[in-house]
Design a protein around this motif. Sequence first.
Motif, mmCIF file in Angstrom:
data_model
loop_
_atom_site.group_PDB
_atom_site.id
_atom_site.type_symbol
_atom_site.label_atom_id
_atom_site.label_comp_id
_atom_site.label_asym_id
_atom_site.label_seq_id
_atom_site.Cartn_x
_atom_site.Cartn_y
_atom_site.Cartn_z
ATOM 1 N N GLU A 132 0.746 -1.018 0.169
ATOM 2 C CA GLU A 132 0.118 0.057 -0.035
ATOM 3 C C GLU A 132 0.731 1.403 -0.226
ATOM 4 O O GLU A 132 0.595 2.284 0.730
ATOM 5 N N ALA A 161 -2.139 -5.319 -6.707
ATOM 6 C CA ALA A 161 -3.030 -4.901 -5.799
ATOM 7 C C ALA A 161 -2.506 -4.746 -4.518
ATOM 8 O O ALA A 161 -2.712 -3.712 -3.565
ATOM 9 N N HIS A 162 -1.448 -5.549 -4.131
ATOM 10 C CA HIS A 162 -0.939 -5.483 -2.544
ATOM 11 C C HIS A 162 -0.122 -4.233 -2.701
ATOM 12 O O HIS A 162 0.001 -3.467 -1.354
ATOM 13 N N ARG A 166 -4.956 2.717 -1.051
ATOM 14 C CA ARG A 166 -6.161 2.786 -1.558
ATOM 15 C C ARG A 166 -6.385 3.889 -2.247
ATOM 16 O O ARG A 166 -5.753 5.034 -2.169
ATOM 17 N N CYS A 245 -8.490 -9.081 -12.662
ATOM 18 C CA CYS A 245 -8.387 -7.662 -11.824
ATOM 19 C C CYS A 245 -9.324 -7.724 -10.641
ATOM 20 O O CYS A 245 -8.967 -7.312 -9.371
ATOM 21 N N GLY A 249 -8.871 -7.867 -6.099
ATOM 22 C CA GLY A 249 -9.369 -6.825 -5.477
ATOM 23 C C GLY A 249 -9.384 -5.455 -5.852
ATOM 24 O O GLY A 249 -9.470 -4.316 -5.264
ATOM 25 N N LEU A 250 -9.235 -5.311 -7.280
ATOM 26 C CA LEU A 250 -9.320 -3.974 -8.114
ATOM 27 C C LEU A 250 -10.723 -3.909 -8.478
ATOM 28 O O LEU A 250 -11.390 -4.775 -9.006
ATOM 29 N N LYS A 269 -7.804 0.484 -6.902
ATOM 30 C CA LYS A 269 -7.867 -0.292 -5.502
ATOM 31 C C LYS A 269 -8.951 0.584 -4.554
ATOM 32 O O LYS A 269 -8.775 1.538 -4.165
#
Length: 270
Positions: A132, A161-162, A166, A245, A249-250, A269
């Motif tokens: 993040e 994604a990791h 946000r 995707c 989590g996107l 994200k």
Amino acid sequence: MTAAVEHYARLLAEHYTWMLGGDVHAAASGQLALLRKLGVHAEFGGPEGSGDSSGSGDSDGGSIAVDLGCGPGTQALALVRLGFSPVIAVDTSERLLTELTQAHARTGGAPEALRPLHRDIRDALPEAAPAESVAAVVCMGDTLPHLPTKDDVTRLLRDIAHALRRGGHFVATYRDLTAELHGDDRFLPVRSTDDRLLTCFLEYVDADTVLVHDLLHTRSATGWELRTSSYPKLRIPAQWLAGQCRAAGLEVRHDETGPRGLRILHAVKP
């Protein structure tokens, strides 16, 4: 990615900027316009074009961007102009990374705004980007199909994604090669000038792979010389990639075919 890496080292890297039109800064302007249209910006960055940012290198700054498969820098230079800093530019070609560094220096950009990284794109994010910490990841110019398997694509999306914070952006442009061409349609002109001519020929191997044969004619004082090289590309269905995707989590916000037949995917994200 050995086949693709060797193909670029043997043939394409030397001519890649020429393939893009010969002016990397003009090509970067086109990518800048696309990223702007998609709403990609450095939220905490400095003025556009300054290459300066209050979050330079700071995982809380929200201004870090990663360009996976940067080539000579059309996307990386655009990200710098948008205010991202540092822009981590990843490629397996040292020649193209050197071209990018030189192009960035010619703009007068701050050296710390660009961080070249000579790596396989599958290994780069865990090393370069804490969880993040990244505001934007781009993987453009048909880079994704260079990966050996669809599993590699899935793992890369998880890493993206990791790494994204946000609200962070992911943008990919790629060719959907799932629709098989036949006969003469498999011969695709890339670019031609007085001294060079590049054509590619597609050979369909199976449901997941197409073999790309590049035929490069170069002209010298003694005449024309032909050099050839081939490498496999993945056939990535657009619907499948969007689904991967989402599974990572996107949130997919834009997914359509754009200019020159490249598919444009933009995800965020949540």
